[in-house]
Design an enzyme around this catalytic site. Structure first.
Site, short mmCIF file in Angstrom:
data_model
loop_
_atom_site.label_atom_id
_atom_site.label_comp_id
_atom_site.label_asym_id
_atom_site.label_seq_id
_atom_site.Cartn_x
_atom_site.Cartn_y
_atom_site.Cartn_z
N GLU A 28 5.12 17.35 -9.42
CA GLU A 28 4.09 16.34 -9.73
C GLU A 28 3.83 15.35 -8.60
O GLU A 28 4.03 14.13 -8.76
CB GLU A 28 4.50 15.56 -10.99
N GLU A 58 6.56 22.31 -17.60
CA GLU A 58 7.05 21.24 -18.47
C GLU A 58 6.05 21.02 -19.59
O GLU A 58 4.84 21.03 -19.36
CB GLU A 58 7.19 19.89 -17.74
C1 BGP Z 1 7.37 14.39 -16.07
C2 BGP Z 1 8.57 14.51 -15.15
C3 BGP Z 1 9.87 14.76 -15.87
C4 BGP Z 1 10.02 14.09 -17.21
C5 BGP Z 1 8.73 14.07 -18.02
C6 BGP Z 1 8.76 13.15 -19.21
O1 BGP Z 1 6.35 13.68 -15.43
O2 BGP Z 1 8.35 15.57 -14.25
O3 BGP Z 1 10.90 14.50 -14.98
O4 BGP Z 1 10.73 12.95 -17.18
O5 BGP Z 1 7.62 13.69 -17.24
O6 BGP Z 1 8.45 11.84 -18.80
P1 BGP Z 1 9.23 10.58 -19.24
O7 BGP Z 1 10.67 10.92 -19.09
O8 BGP Z 1 8.80 9.49 -18.34
O9 BGP Z 1 8.83 10.36 -20.66
#
Ligand code: BGP
Length: 468
Positions: A168, A376
């Protein structure tokens, strides 16, 4: 739609994690400091409940148990990242053999269990030394990244086939330079954001070349967060706002890595503002020599853009309290507004599986046949252990609906090869700390013991049947 929905043979049923969010052992076996360790140490108040990535899930010590759990969950794929500061504590120089051998053991165990690793080289944990010298804005960082990529491919390329260069880049640049929420915590520094984006994209191109040089058979991709951006209304002004937001957050990165060029409307905008970095055409040339073998797509929620953006303001709900609204507005350009008809998580993230379908189809239509992975997708919840498990029916519904969307995209011709759920286990959710739980496995914060949630059994059955 008829059930069960069968997925193509060989479809990857995986989970995703990242090094900083699960490993812990941040000072062990010679690991160096990352910009996130330094940020936690220096600005603890910026993290929900002053959480830190130590000990996270203590995966560095519990990796064998975690691989056994993955096998019990029926996974045939696992997306993880390598910690750059664990391999190169001072950023470059000699590899830290103690840190590197952790991944030797992990990859061997995964393969032994029939689980194919999909390895991300950079999931935001930049060595702190490079953070101090200007991070991705410093042209040397991308050269060091290429050396690190070479080292990883040389050491692990005999066991790892799937490599993703960056996680990302758009989200990390946006938060690092515009909202100020992630390191290096700069606000509204658009010129810096574009220089850092340029450094990341060059780093990606150089790492692709390194991977292909070291290991002919490596498949190299990148992981992008490409949230669909819809106009808030049918007005021409909102349509323009949505296109601008899409240009800034999505197309700047996706067209660069997929087509080796930068979108001309955004170049014109940034030139007018004096933000366009020098050497951008040279970066485009490097990117044209680094075609992708696959694209990883992270999807959580769509955006709705309005042209009514009188102020610049940013706020992320980090508490999971419904009254805390998210804000994202850049004066004169666009403002994201809440979909009044939407359903939301406790952190205000809209639940919209059609967004995933739209996103996969968009890439399929522009690049038919390009292998895609959903790298993801998942839902953060506030959860409690009851009777040794968590009754997370909401997560099951979430995953099923998104897998439905993936299935529809495959039926319409998109080459989606797999789905990695975020996440294997509850982990360090960046500035949200540990309250926001994403895992199939519940991690008790006191004992760090893992418990299978109800979704874990559901996912296991789906993976075994290759169907939902
Ligand atoms: C994405 C990232 C992850 C993860 C996910 C959830 O942007 O790649 O590492 O953390 O988001 O986000 P958050 O943990 O901020 O809710």
């Amino acid at each position: 739609m008829e059930r069960p929905l069968k997925f193509p043979a060989g479809f990857v049923w995986g989970c995703a994690t990242s090094a900083l969010q699960i490993e812990g052992a941040t000072r062990e076996d010679g690991r160096g400091e990352s910009v996130w360790d330094a940020f936690c140490r220096d600005r603890p108040e910026r993290f929900f409940e002053r959480a830190t990535p130590e000990p996270a899930c203590d995966h560095y010590h519990r990796w064998a148990e975690d691989v056994a759990l993955m096998a019990e969950l029926g996974l045939n794929g696992y997306r993880l990242s390598i910690s750059w500061p664990r391999l190169f504590p001072r950023g470059g120089g000699r590899i830290n053999d103690k840190g590197a051998s952790f991944y030797d053991r992990l990859f061997d165990a995964l393969l032994e269990a029939g689980i194919e690793p999909n390895v991300t080289l950079y999931h935001w944990d930049l060595p702190a030394k490079f953070g101090r010298w200007g991070g991705w804005e410093n042209p040397d960082t991308c050269k060091r990244f290429a050396e690190y990529a070479h080292a990883c491919l040389r050491r692990y390329g005999d066991r790892v086939r799937l490599w993703s260069t960056l996680n990302e880049p758009s989200w990390s640049v946006l938060n690092g330079y515009v909202t100020g929420l992630h390191p290096p915590c700069k606000s509204e520094d658009f010129a810096g954001a574009l220089r850092a984006a340029d450094g990341l994209l060059r780093g990606h191109a150089l790492a692709c070349a390194a991977a292909h040089e070291e290991r002919g058979k490596a498949a190299v991709g990148i992981v992008l967060n490409m949230s669909p951006i819809r106009p808030a209304t049918g007005s021409t002004a909102d349509e323009r706002a949505a296109r601008l937001a899409d240009g800034m957050l999505n197309r700047w990165f996706s067209e660069a890595v997929l087509d080796g060029r930068f979108p001309s409307d955004m170049k014109a905008l940034y030139t007018g503002d004096g933000f366009l970095p020098k050497g951008i055409e040279e970066t485009a040339k490097l990117l044209r020599r680094a075609p992708l073998d696959f694209l990883g797509v992270n999807y959580y929620y769509p955006h709705h853009a309005s042209a009514n953006a009188p102020h610049t303001s940013f706020h992320l709900n980090t508490s999971g309290r419904a009254e805390e609204d998210c804000e994202f507005s850049i004066a004169g350009l666009f403002r994201f507004v809440k979909n009044k008809r939407g359903r939301f998580t406790a952190w205000g993230w809209e639940i919209d599986p059609d967004g995933l379908f739209d996103l996969l189809m968009r890439v399929h239509q522009s690049h038919p046949g390009l292998p895609l992975y959903v790298t993801e997708n998942g839902i953060g919840r506030i959860e409690k252990l009851e009777g040794g498990t968590v009754d997370d029916g909401e997560r099951i519904d979430f995953i099923r609906a998104h897998l439905d969307a993936v299935h529809r995209a495959i039926s319409a011709g998109a080459a989606v090869r797999g789905y990695y759920l975020w996440s294997l286990m509850d982990n360090f959710s960046w500035i949200n700390g540990y309250k926001k739980r994403y895992g199939l496995l519940f991690v008790d914060r006191k004992t760090l013991k893992r418990y299978k949630k109800r979704s874990a059994f559901w996912f296991r059955d789906a993976a075994r049947a290759n169907a939902v």
